[in-house]
Design a protein around this motif. Structure first.
Motif, short mmCIF file in Angstrom:
data_model
loop_
_atom_site.label_atom_id
_atom_site.label_comp_id
_atom_site.label_asym_id
_atom_site.label_seq_id
_atom_site.Cartn_x
_atom_site.Cartn_y
_atom_site.Cartn_z
N THR A 32 13.04 37.77 -10.19
CA THR A 32 13.83 36.79 -9.55
C THR A 32 14.37 37.24 -8.16
O THR A 32 14.16 36.52 -7.36
CB THR A 32 15.13 36.24 -10.47
N THR A 109 20.93 33.69 -5.03
CA THR A 109 19.87 34.07 -5.93
C THR A 109 19.69 35.42 -6.48
O THR A 109 19.84 35.67 -7.43
CB THR A 109 18.43 33.52 -5.36
N ALA A 113 20.53 36.78 -10.24
CA ALA A 113 19.45 37.98 -10.53
C ALA A 113 20.15 39.12 -11.16
O ALA A 113 19.85 39.81 -12.05
CB ALA A 113 18.33 38.32 -9.81
#
Length: 125
Positions: A32, A109, A113
């Motif tokens: 990710t 993000t 992650a």
């Protein structure tokens, strides 16, 4: 717009070397983070074909070594993923334009992650 090399996530094996739940969780989170880093690099950092190929290979090597060493994602990218990506990219490029929303998107993000509960949905609209 310059051509980009295949993604770094494609350079990483599709499955973790170990099938333990911890390894699988790290690998999923790392992919990710790598996807977010790649997106930022591909869309907002100009590069030529030769330098971008090296860039993605080095990024894959970095994450593969981190996996082997059992390093957390934050130990790789630090507290500021935008700073990490821009410093990483300076080894391969000469700068570029990044819209204001993209650093926030990268940060959100990588936070997800890294397993951090930020209270944000991670999407910047």
């Amino acid at each position: 717009m310059p051509l980009r090399a295949p993604s770094c996530a494609g350079c990483l094996p599709p499955k973790p070397p170990s099938r333990s739940p911890a390894a699988l969780g790290w690998w999923t989170s790392a992919r990710t983070a790598v996807d977010a880093i790649e997106r930022y690099l591909m869309h907002f950092v100009p590069a030529d074909g030769d330098s971008v190929a090296s860039e993605f290979e080095d990024l894959a090597d970095l994450f593969e070594q981190a996996a082997a060493d059992g390093k957390p994602i934050r130990e790789i990218v630090g507290d500021d993923p935008v700073e990490f990506v821009e410093a990483f990219a300076q080894n391969y490029t000469k700068g570029g334009y990044v819209p204001d929303r993209e650093p926030k998107r990268l940060i959100n993000t990588v936070e997800r992650a890294a397993g951090e509960d930020t209270g944000r949905d991670g999407m910047v609209r």
